[in-house]
Design an enzyme around this catalytic site. Structure first.
Site, PDB file in Angstrom:
ATOM      1  N   PRO A 106     -18.708   1.785  -4.033  1.00 62.35           N
ATOM      2  CA  PRO A 106     -19.542   1.524  -2.849  1.00 62.35           C
ATOM      3  C   PRO A 106     -20.745   0.649  -3.183  1.00 62.35           C
ATOM      4  CG  PRO A 106     -19.051   3.871  -3.065  1.00 62.35           C
ATOM      5  CD  PRO A 106     -18.522   3.208  -4.295  1.00 62.35           C
TER       6      PRO A 106
ATOM      7  N   PHE B 159     -13.100  -5.405   1.039  1.00 61.10           N
ATOM      8  CA  PHE B 159     -14.182  -4.663   0.381  1.00 61.10           C
ATOM      9  C   PHE B 159     -15.532  -4.888   1.089  1.00 61.10           C
ATOM     10  CE2 PHE B 159     -11.940  -4.802  -4.081  1.00 61.10           C
ATOM     11  CZ  PHE B 159     -11.003  -3.874  -3.636  1.00 61.10           C
TER      12      PHE B 159
ATOM     13  N   PHE C 298     -13.731   0.171  -3.861  1.00 60.35           N
ATOM     14  CA  PHE C 298     -13.649   1.420  -4.627  1.00 60.35           C
ATOM     15  C   PHE C 298     -14.996   1.773  -5.269  1.00 60.35           C
ATOM     16  CE2 PHE C 298      -9.388  -0.197  -4.277  1.00 60.35           C
ATOM     17  CZ  PHE C 298      -8.647   0.935  -3.986  1.00 60.35           C
TER      18      PHE C 298
ATOM     19  N   TYR D   7       0.859  -1.194   0.000  1.00 58.63           N
ATOM     20  CA  TYR D   7       0.000   0.000   0.000  1.00 58.63           C
ATOM     21  C   TYR D   7       0.894   1.242   0.000  1.00 58.63           C
ATOM     22  CZ  TYR D   7      -3.698  -3.287   1.400  1.00 58.63           C
ATOM     23  OH  TYR D   7      -4.579  -4.344   1.475  1.00 58.63           O
TER      24      TYR D   7
ATOM     25  N   LEU E 225     -17.456  -2.826   2.327  1.00 61.61           N
ATOM     26  CA  LEU E 225     -18.401  -1.769   1.926  1.00 61.61           C
ATOM     27  C   LEU E 225     -18.459  -1.633   0.403  1.00 61.61           C
ATOM     28  CD1 LEU E 225     -17.337   0.881   4.613  1.00 61.61           C
ATOM     29  CD2 LEU E 225     -19.334  -0.641   4.652  1.00 61.61           C
ATOM     30  N   GLY E 226     -17.844  -2.573  -0.305  1.00 61.80           N
ATOM     31  CA  GLY E 226     -17.828  -2.519  -1.764  1.00 61.80           C
ATOM     32  C   GLY E 226     -16.509  -2.020  -2.317  1.00 61.80           C
TER      33      GLY E 226
HETATM   34  N1  LIG Z   1      -6.392  -9.018   0.660  1.00 67.07           N
HETATM   35  C1  LIG Z   1      -6.636  -8.219  -0.358  1.00 67.07           C
HETATM   36  O1  LIG Z   1      -6.350  -8.541  -1.518  1.00 67.07           O
HETATM   37  C2  LIG Z   1      -7.296  -6.896  -0.082  1.00 67.07           C
HETATM   38  C3  LIG Z   1      -7.865  -6.167  -1.139  1.00 67.07           C
HETATM   39  C4  LIG Z   1      -8.471  -4.968  -0.854  1.00 67.07           C
HETATM   40  C5  LIG Z   1      -8.523  -4.481   0.440  1.00 67.07           C
HETATM   41  N2  LIG Z   1      -7.948  -5.187   1.458  1.00 67.07           N
HETATM   42  C6  LIG Z   1      -8.051  -4.715   2.876  1.00 67.07           C
HETATM   43  O2  LIG Z   1      -9.428  -4.578   3.166  1.00 67.07           O
HETATM   44  C7  LIG Z   1      -9.676  -3.294   3.730  1.00 67.07           C
HETATM   45  C8  LIG Z   1     -11.076  -2.860   3.393  1.00 67.07           C
HETATM   46  O3  LIG Z   1     -11.219  -2.665   2.002  1.00 67.07           O
HETATM   47  P1  LIG Z   1     -11.339  -1.213   1.343  1.00 67.07           P
HETATM   48  O4  LIG Z   1     -10.878  -0.184   2.280  1.00 67.07           O
HETATM   49  O5  LIG Z   1     -10.666  -1.273   0.031  1.00 67.07           O
HETATM   50  O6  LIG Z   1     -12.867  -1.112   1.012  1.00 67.07           O
HETATM   51  P2  LIG Z   1     -14.185  -0.901   1.905  1.00 67.07           P
HETATM   52  O7  LIG Z   1     -13.871  -0.984   3.347  1.00 67.07           O
HETATM   53  O8  LIG Z   1     -15.212  -1.796   1.333  1.00 67.07           O
HETATM   54  O9  LIG Z   1     -14.619   0.576   1.496  1.00 67.07           O
HETATM   55  C9  LIG Z   1     -13.790   1.672   1.689  1.00 67.07           C
HETATM   56  C10 LIG Z   1     -14.455   2.841   0.985  1.00 67.07           C
HETATM   57  O10 LIG Z   1     -15.670   3.167   1.659  1.00 67.07           O
HETATM   58  C11 LIG Z   1     -15.665   4.541   2.026  1.00 67.07           C
HETATM   59  N3  LIG Z   1     -16.307   4.650   3.333  1.00 67.07           N
HETATM   60  C12 LIG Z   1     -15.945   4.030   4.487  1.00 67.07           C
HETATM   61  N4  LIG Z   1     -16.802   4.354   5.463  1.00 67.07           N
HETATM   62  C13 LIG Z   1     -17.711   5.203   4.941  1.00 67.07           C
HETATM   63  C14 LIG Z   1     -18.835   5.891   5.466  1.00 67.07           C
HETATM   64  N5  LIG Z   1     -19.191   5.758   6.738  1.00 67.07           N
HETATM   65  N6  LIG Z   1     -19.547   6.687   4.631  1.00 67.07           N
HETATM   66  C15 LIG Z   1     -19.201   6.817   3.344  1.00 67.07           C
HETATM   67  N7  LIG Z   1     -18.132   6.193   2.772  1.00 67.07           N
HETATM   68  C16 LIG Z   1     -17.394   5.390   3.580  1.00 67.07           C
HETATM   69  C17 LIG Z   1     -14.226   4.958   2.078  1.00 67.07           C
HETATM   70  O11 LIG Z   1     -14.097   6.322   1.748  1.00 67.07           O
HETATM   71  P3  LIG Z   1     -13.541   7.390   2.830  1.00 67.07           P
HETATM   72  O12 LIG Z   1     -12.069   7.211   2.884  1.00 67.07           O
HETATM   73  O13 LIG Z   1     -13.977   8.696   2.252  1.00 67.07           O
HETATM   74  O14 LIG Z   1     -14.225   7.079   4.117  1.00 67.07           O
HETATM   75  C18 LIG Z   1     -13.601   4.074   0.992  1.00 67.07           C
HETATM   76  O15 LIG Z   1     -13.710   4.695  -0.270  1.00 67.07           O
HETATM   77  C19 LIG Z   1      -8.577  -2.417   3.115  1.00 67.07           C
HETATM   78  O16 LIG Z   1      -8.400  -1.240   3.846  1.00 67.07           O
HETATM   79  C20 LIG Z   1      -7.401  -3.366   3.124  1.00 67.07           C
HETATM   80  O17 LIG Z   1      -6.789  -3.322   4.403  1.00 67.07           O
HETATM   81  C21 LIG Z   1      -7.360  -6.391   1.215  1.00 67.07           C
END
Ligand SMILES: NC(=O)c1ccc[n+]([C@@H]2O[C@H](COP(=O)([O-])OP(=O)(O)OC[C@H]3O[C@@H](n4cnc5c(N)ncnc54)[C@H](OP(=O)(O)O)[C@@H]3O)[C@@H](O)[C@H]2O)c1
Length: 300
Positions: A220, A213, A218, A64, A215-216
């Site tokens: 949502p 993901f 990139f 990252y 919350l979906g």
């Molecule tokens: N193992 C793998 O291959 C892999 C792949 C992807 C991710 N990951 C891990 O999984 C974690 C979670 O995935 P992710 O962060 O990509 O996706 P996520 O948690 O599904 O969604 C994050 C997105 O939701 C938005 N968001 C969060 N809370 C919100 C709220 N209360 N209201 C409105 N928007 C909100 C964030 O924007 P804001 O910043 O504006 O809040 C961000 O754009 C990552 O941080 C990473 O550590 C692992």
């Protein structure tokens, strides 16, 4: 022993107790998870707020940024509280176009473990996931050489516990013949439920399932049923999505990502929502038959 008032209580990863409500640090790097954040102090504030709220599970990867989120975690939180457990992953690197090429040969994995140790300021990594597959999601390939390399690093005392990520059920089974795993981290959320059977099997075996993901990602989560349930309960779709995951199975650990202190607080409060049988039945109609390839970017 960690006691928590966070939604979902705690789970034990091997011998490490963590809050089921964790935090995913990927969103702290720059756009498309490349480079530094626009707001450095804001990123540090999110990490400190996570710990202040009682969160004891932070998910990260040296890919990252690359190196950005691990160094932010170190700057914000080192020396780490005893209760805090940082989970990282190895097996992918970054190219100059922001891609995520695999790096699962033994030399790359050894280097990645040492990079994580250095950038996080640790002597031992609590939990390392072997990140498999590619931009299209999990791929059917043997994990034997790569997972044996991590098992060897574990034997050397550099890693406490192992997991796999972006993995098929067959790869999970193959890894478990080489060394015990304490978690699987795959893409899963209300609209993407390909791993339903795997979650239930892991729950029966006492192994955590950590949906990325939640919350979906990139893109949502969007669904009229989700919006309808949220509106009826006077809350947000994000809150319903997180509460649903906690309800789905006791072995599910949340790592929602955010770069915003306000969203972090909203998510913690929202995940405490109680869903009725009627709410769950309405949410059960949400299905999405797509694959990770339909995401706008590679999984990280
Ligand atoms: N193992 C793998 O291959 C892999 C792949 C992807 C991710 N990951 C891990 O999984 C974690 C979670 O995935 P992710 O962060 O990509 O996706 P996520 O948690 O599904 O969604 C994050 C997105 O939701 C938005 N968001 C969060 N809370 C919100 C709220 N209360 N209201 C409105 N928007 C909100 C964030 O924007 P804001 O910043 O504006 O809040 C961000 O754009 C990552 O941080 C990473 O550590 C692992």
């Amino acid at each position: 022993m960690v006691s928590t008032s966070l939604p979902g209580g705690t789970w034990t990863l091997g011998d490490l107790t963590v809050t089921r409500f964790g935090y995913g640090a990927m969103q702290l790097a720059g756009p498309w998870v490349m480079g530094p954040p626009a707001d450095h102090q804001g990123a540090l504030a999110v990490l400190r707020e996570a710990v202040d709220l009682g969160i004891t599970h932070i998910d990260t990867a040296d890919a990252y940024g690359p190196h950005v989120t691990n160094r932010l975690i170190r700057e914000a939180l080192h020396p780490y509280p005893d209760a805090l457990h940082i989970v990282t992953k190895v097996g992918a690197t970054r190219d100059d176009r922001g891609g995520w090429p695999p790096a699962r040969d033994p030399a790359s994995l050894r280097r990645a473990v040492h990079d994580n140790l250095e950038n996080l300021g640790l002597d031992v990594l609590d939990l390392v996931n072997l990140r498999l597959g590619d931009a299209d999601g999990p791929q059917p390939e043997s994990v034997a050489e790569a997972f044996a390399t991590l098992a060897d690093l574990q034997q050397q005392g550099l890693i406490r516990h192992l997991g796999v990520s972006n993995a098929t059920a067959e790869q999970v089974a193959e890894a478990r013949t080489i060394a015990p795993i304490v978690c699987v981290q795959n893409m899963y959320n209300l609209a993407h439920r390909h791993d339903d059977d795997l979650i239930d099997k892991l729950a029966a075996d006492g192994i955590a399932y950590v949906p990325f993901f939640p919350l979906g990602g990139f893109t949502p989560l969007q669904s009229s049923a989700l919006s309808a349930v949220a509106a009826r309960l006077g809350t947000t779709p994000m809150s319903v999505a997180l509460a649903w995951l906690l309800h789905r199975s006791p072995n599910i650990l949340l790592i929602p990502g955010t770069s915003s202190v306000a969203h972090l607080r909203e998510n913690v409060a929202g995940a405490a929502l109680t869903l009725s049988p009627a709410d769950l039945a309405e949410l059960a109609v949400i299905r999405w038959a797509g694959s990770a390839a339909e995401s706008t970017v590679d999984p990280g």
